[in-house]
Design a protein around this motif. Structure first.
Motif, PDB file in Angstrom:
ATOM      1  N   THR A 146      23.287  23.755  30.138  1.00 18.22           N
ATOM      2  CA  THR A 146      24.749  23.687  30.142  1.00 18.22           C
ATOM      3  C   THR A 146      25.255  22.873  31.316  1.00 18.22           C
ATOM      4  OG1 THR A 146      24.897  25.839  29.049  1.00 18.22           O
ATOM      5  CG2 THR A 146      26.858  25.072  30.202  1.00 18.22           C
ATOM      6  N   VAL A 147      24.725  23.129  32.502  1.00 21.21           N
ATOM      7  CA  VAL A 147      25.157  22.408  33.700  1.00 21.21           C
ATOM      8  C   VAL A 147      24.774  20.929  33.594  1.00 21.21           C
ATOM      9  CG1 VAL A 147      24.834  22.197  36.194  1.00 21.21           C
ATOM     10  CG2 VAL A 147      25.117  24.451  35.168  1.00 21.21           C
ATOM     11  N   ALA A 148      23.603  20.643  33.030  1.00 23.85           N
ATOM     12  CA  ALA A 148      23.188  19.252  32.858  1.00 23.85           C
ATOM     13  C   ALA A 148      24.132  18.503  31.932  1.00 23.85           C
ATOM     14  CB  ALA A 148      21.755  19.205  32.311  1.00 23.85           C
ATOM     15  N   LEU A 149      24.604  19.164  30.873  1.00 23.39           N
ATOM     16  CA  LEU A 149      25.562  18.534  29.967  1.00 23.39           C
ATOM     17  C   LEU A 149      26.857  18.209  30.691  1.00 23.39           C
ATOM     18  CD1 LEU A 149      25.148  20.610  26.679  1.00 23.39           C
ATOM     19  CD2 LEU A 149      24.316  18.307  27.134  1.00 23.39           C
ATOM     20  N   ARG A 150      27.310  19.137  31.529  1.00 27.38           N
ATOM     21  CA  ARG A 150      28.542  18.913  32.282  1.00 27.38           C
ATOM     22  C   ARG A 150      28.346  17.799  33.308  1.00 27.38           C
ATOM     23  NH1 ARG A 150      32.892  18.886  31.647  1.00 27.38           N
ATOM     24  NH2 ARG A 150      33.640  19.673  33.642  1.00 27.38           N
ATOM     25  N   TRP A 151      27.173  17.744  33.923  1.00 28.37           N
ATOM     26  CA  TRP A 151      26.886  16.724  34.936  1.00 28.37           C
ATOM     27  C   TRP A 151      26.925  15.317  34.330  1.00 28.37           C
ATOM     28  CZ3 TRP A 151      22.230  13.708  35.819  1.00 28.37           C
ATOM     29  CH2 TRP A 151      22.250  13.021  37.038  1.00 28.37           C
ATOM     30  N   GLY A 152      26.465  15.185  33.078  1.00 32.16           N
ATOM     31  CA  GLY A 152      26.446  13.883  32.433  1.00 32.16           C
ATOM     32  C   GLY A 152      27.546  13.696  31.418  1.00 32.16           C
ATOM     33  N   LEU A 212      26.987  20.435  18.421  1.00 30.40           N
ATOM     34  CA  LEU A 212      28.361  20.903  18.620  1.00 30.40           C
ATOM     35  C   LEU A 212      28.568  21.388  20.053  1.00 30.40           C
ATOM     36  CD1 LEU A 212      28.906  22.836  15.260  1.00 30.40           C
ATOM     37  CD2 LEU A 212      29.826  20.588  15.901  1.00 30.40           C
ATOM     38  N   TYR A 213      27.580  22.077  20.590  1.00 29.98           N
ATOM     39  CA  TYR A 213      27.660  22.574  21.967  1.00 29.98           C
ATOM     40  C   TYR A 213      27.746  21.411  22.953  1.00 29.98           C
ATOM     41  CZ  TYR A 213      26.592  25.684  25.893  1.00 29.98           C
ATOM     42  OH  TYR A 213      26.642  26.393  27.073  1.00 29.98           O
ATOM     43  N   THR A 214      26.968  20.353  22.692  1.00 33.58           N
ATOM     44  CA  THR A 214      26.987  19.168  23.561  1.00 33.58           C
ATOM     45  C   THR A 214      28.349  18.489  23.514  1.00 33.58           C
ATOM     46  OG1 THR A 214      24.616  18.836  23.212  1.00 33.58           O
ATOM     47  CG2 THR A 214      25.881  16.946  24.028  1.00 33.58           C
ATOM     48  N   LEU A 215      28.934  18.366  22.321  1.00 37.72           N
ATOM     49  CA  LEU A 215      30.264  17.766  22.194  1.00 37.72           C
ATOM     50  C   LEU A 215      31.302  18.601  22.932  1.00 37.72           C
ATOM     51  CD1 LEU A 215      30.195  16.711  18.420  1.00 37.72           C
ATOM     52  CD2 LEU A 215      29.960  15.226  20.423  1.00 37.72           C
ATOM     53  N   GLY A 216      31.184  19.920  22.869  1.00 42.20           N
ATOM     54  CA  GLY A 216      32.126  20.786  23.560  1.00 42.20           C
ATOM     55  C   GLY A 216      32.010  20.719  25.067  1.00 42.20           C
ATOM     56  N   SER A 217      30.824  20.307  25.576  1.00 49.20           N
ATOM     57  CA  SER A 217      30.611  20.263  27.027  1.00 49.20           C
ATOM     58  C   SER A 217      31.482  19.212  27.706  1.00 49.20           C
ATOM     59  CB  SER A 217      29.138  19.971  27.327  1.00 49.20           C
ATOM     60  OG  SER A 217      28.797  18.633  26.962  1.00 49.20           O
ATOM     61  N   ARG A 218      32.066  18.301  26.932  1.00 46.63           N
ATOM     62  CA  ARG A 218      32.900  17.252  27.525  1.00 46.63           C
ATOM     63  C   ARG A 218      34.237  17.772  28.010  1.00 46.63           C
ATOM     64  NH1 ARG A 218      32.005  12.491  22.926  1.00 46.63           N
ATOM     65  NH2 ARG A 218      29.752  12.227  23.256  1.00 46.63           N
ATOM     66  N   SER A 219      34.667  18.920  27.520  1.00 50.23           N
ATOM     67  CA  SER A 219      36.012  19.387  27.846  1.00 50.23           C
ATOM     68  C   SER A 219      36.076  20.824  28.345  1.00 50.23           C
ATOM     69  CB  SER A 219      36.925  19.256  26.618  1.00 50.23           C
ATOM     70  OG  SER A 219      36.381  19.984  25.521  1.00 50.23           O
ATOM     71  N   LEU A 220      34.919  21.481  28.552  1.00 49.26           N
ATOM     72  CA  LEU A 220      34.929  22.852  29.048  1.00 49.26           C
ATOM     73  C   LEU A 220      33.992  22.992  30.235  1.00 49.26           C
ATOM     74  CD1 LEU A 220      34.855  25.049  25.810  1.00 49.26           C
ATOM     75  CD2 LEU A 220      36.745  24.840  27.423  1.00 49.26           C
ATOM     76  N   PRO A 221      34.377  23.767  31.254  1.00 48.15           N
ATOM     77  CA  PRO A 221      33.490  24.032  32.389  1.00 48.15           C
ATOM     78  C   PRO A 221      32.236  24.762  31.955  1.00 48.15           C
ATOM     79  CG  PRO A 221      35.756  24.650  32.908  1.00 48.15           C
ATOM     80  CD  PRO A 221      35.708  24.362  31.441  1.00 48.15           C
ATOM     81  N   ALA A 222      31.186  24.672  32.782  1.00 51.29           N
ATOM     82  CA  ALA A 222      29.884  25.236  32.423  1.00 51.29           C
ATOM     83  C   ALA A 222      29.957  26.732  32.152  1.00 51.29           C
ATOM     84  CB  ALA A 222      28.867  24.948  33.535  1.00 51.29           C
TER      85      ALA A 222
END
Length: 206
Positions: free
Chosen positions: A76-82, A137-147
């Motif tokens: 989750t944190v990696a998705l937010r980082w990138g 879907l989870y990866t797409l959502g990581s663009r707009s939500l905190p970890a």
């Protein structure tokens, strides 16, 4: 395989805590007080769900469940980082890593790598729909939500689990499961409704 499903679910529910701490350390991403409250309420709901389920708890299984929660928090944190780049390839890479790790485990435990046609079909279906589509879907959502909030929303899987086994296996939910599920749903909905700021703060480079 080494512990009860209830115990594994409860330990996996620590993922939001891990994601919140990792997100704060790695990304300097603040966690809203309402999210901390929602995480606490969600954990309480899951505890109610599994309170009436007994069974032997092995240390090895508990450590594996905690390791799964930690891995999900790191993902989750990696998705937010990138998030500023294209992170969908990470889902493909996770599949490759899964093949390598699982093959290593099978070889270590001297388990066969050959699947029957039936098991192979089930595995392919789960890989495409249950895991693959969900991670996309989870990866797409990581663009707009905190970890922390991403991991919290993922706990809806614990809520929906009893529904799936009831529909496909005929396993009925206990009163504790229904009560705990209602508490968990309230935590997820409450956190979503309390989020007045729809865009997370920008990630600053260390």
């Amino acid at each position: 395989q080494a512990t009860s499903v209830a115990n594994a679910m409860l330990l996996f529910a620590t993922a939001p805590f891990m994601a919140a701490v990792l997100g704060w350390i790695v990304l300097r991403e603040p966690v809203r007080p309402a999210t901390w409250v929602a995480i606490t309420v969600a954990i309480a709901g899951i505890a109610i769900m599994v309170a009436d389920k007994s069974g032997g708890v092995a240390l090895k299984g508990s450590l594996a469940a905690l390791g799964s929660a930690f891995g999900f928090a790191v993902f989750t944190v990696a998705l937010r980082w990138g998030k500023s780049g294209e992170m969908l390839p990470s889902v493909f890479l996770s599949g490759l890593f899964g093949i390598i790790v699982t093959s290593g485990i099978c070889l270590f435990l001297e388990l066969s790598l050959v699947l029957s046609v039936r098991d192979g079909g089930i595995a392919m279906g789960m890989g495409v729909f249950q895991v693959g589509a969900g991670l996309i879907l989870y990866t797409l959502g990581s663009r707009s939500l905190p970890a922390a909030e991403l991991a919290l929303l993922s706990l809806a899987e614990v809520l929906l689990g009893p529904l799936w086994v009831w529909l496909f296996i005929g396993e009925t939910a206990t009163l504790n499961t229904l009560t705990g599920g209602a508490v968990l749903l309230a935590a997820i909905a409450g956190n979503a409704l309390s989020g007045k700021r729809r865009r997370p703060p920008p990630i600053t480079s260390p």
